[in-house]
Write an enzyme that holds these catalytic residues in place. Sequence first.
Site, PDB file in Angstrom:
ATOM      1  N   TYR A  37       3.577  -6.449   7.562  1.00  0.00           N
ATOM      2  CA  TYR A  37       2.306  -6.761   8.216  1.00  0.00           C
ATOM      3  C   TYR A  37       2.287  -6.203   9.626  1.00  0.00           C
ATOM      4  O   TYR A  37       3.311  -5.829  10.185  1.00  0.00           O
ATOM      5  CB  TYR A  37       2.051  -8.268   8.244  1.00  0.00           C
ATOM      6  N   ARG A  56       4.802   1.826  13.661  1.00  0.00           N
ATOM      7  CA  ARG A  56       5.716   0.755  13.259  1.00  0.00           C
ATOM      8  C   ARG A  56       5.465   0.324  11.823  1.00  0.00           C
ATOM      9  O   ARG A  56       6.404   0.056  11.061  1.00  0.00           O
ATOM     10  CB  ARG A  56       5.579  -0.441  14.201  1.00  0.00           C
ATOM     11  N   ARG A 104       8.287 -11.887 -12.349  1.00  0.00           N
ATOM     12  CA  ARG A 104       9.256 -12.215 -11.314  1.00  0.00           C
ATOM     13  C   ARG A 104      10.621 -11.609 -11.650  1.00  0.00           C
ATOM     14  O   ARG A 104      11.252 -11.964 -12.645  1.00  0.00           O
ATOM     15  CB  ARG A 104       9.384 -13.727 -11.147  1.00  0.00           C
ATOM     16  N   LYS A 151       9.051  -5.362  10.167  1.00  0.00           N
ATOM     17  CA  LYS A 151       8.051  -6.419  10.360  1.00  0.00           C
ATOM     18  C   LYS A 151       7.575  -6.919   8.998  1.00  0.00           C
ATOM     19  O   LYS A 151       6.532  -6.541   8.490  1.00  0.00           O
ATOM     20  CB  LYS A 151       6.875  -5.910  11.195  1.00  0.00           C
ATOM     21  N   GLU A 184      14.536 -12.917  21.305  1.00  0.00           N
ATOM     22  CA  GLU A 184      13.105 -12.788  21.598  1.00  0.00           C
ATOM     23  C   GLU A 184      12.431 -14.124  21.367  1.00  0.00           C
ATOM     24  O   GLU A 184      13.075 -15.116  21.008  1.00  0.00           O
ATOM     25  CB  GLU A 184      12.479 -11.704  20.718  1.00  0.00           C
TER      26      GLU A 184
END
Length: 286
Positions: A37, A56, A104, A151, A184
């Site tokens: 995302y 990114r 799955r 990310k 962070e």
Amino acid sequence: MATHLTQTVYLNGSYMPGGEAKLSIFDRGLLFADAVYEGLGVLDGKVIDFAMHMGRLQASMAKLNFPVPLGPEEILEICNHLISENNLTEGFIYLHITRGEADRDYVYSDALKPNAFAFSQETVSGKADAPVSGVSMKSHPDLRWKRRDIKTSNLLGQVIAKTAASQAGAYEALMVDDEGYVTEGGATSFFIIRGKTLLARPVTNEILHGITRQTMLRVVEELGYAIEIRRFTLEEAQAADEAFLTGASSYVEPVIEIDGQPIGAGVPGDFTLRLRSAYLQAVRSA
């Protein structure tokens, strides 16, 4: 602004009210957090740092062997459509891409078709031009996986840390690794100031390479301040002259307290306030 159920959202090539957007329970993003995302900041009705966000995003997808379902031009068109439809002046666009739907199985097929959706949201922090009074942070062990540079939507570690911070009355979590070094914030990048030097943790797979961080560091250089790239401890952060965090919807936010201990004089410092003003000017003029 409309609620999340009535606002216009994007899903796989179509626009619809948020309450009508649905994905399968077999989507790998739901089953495995197999998704990436981006949160793109919006200021004055325009997306900021768009090209760096796209860089990114493409890097995250490449590291996870994702096929690319949308190009930068298509994504910018989606962002602008959502900004217009939802009358968004300041906030962010959330873009989410999953590997797709399948039975799955931990092992994925390269033939899967990604699912992509996006929505807009007004900023949850203070407005860019509002006076800032500074925020508090609460330290928390960094529980995340080792590839924090990607990310992904695997955010349970941040959920735990940010919830603990909120329950302690703090604005944001401050993540600390097993050696006692700050990594962070729960959803932000974090920095300290000693004298006229800004300290920033090196960019490795241990942190996310923040987009706002990148622009902010360029602005720091333009202001003529020194930058030192190294790890620093929680104790160093608490003893800093100033501290601040950066993020797509928080810009440059002064931190005035960590674990109940005032940072510097316990008010936003001159360095941080000047940097915030210069950062906002830089992204508005880009």
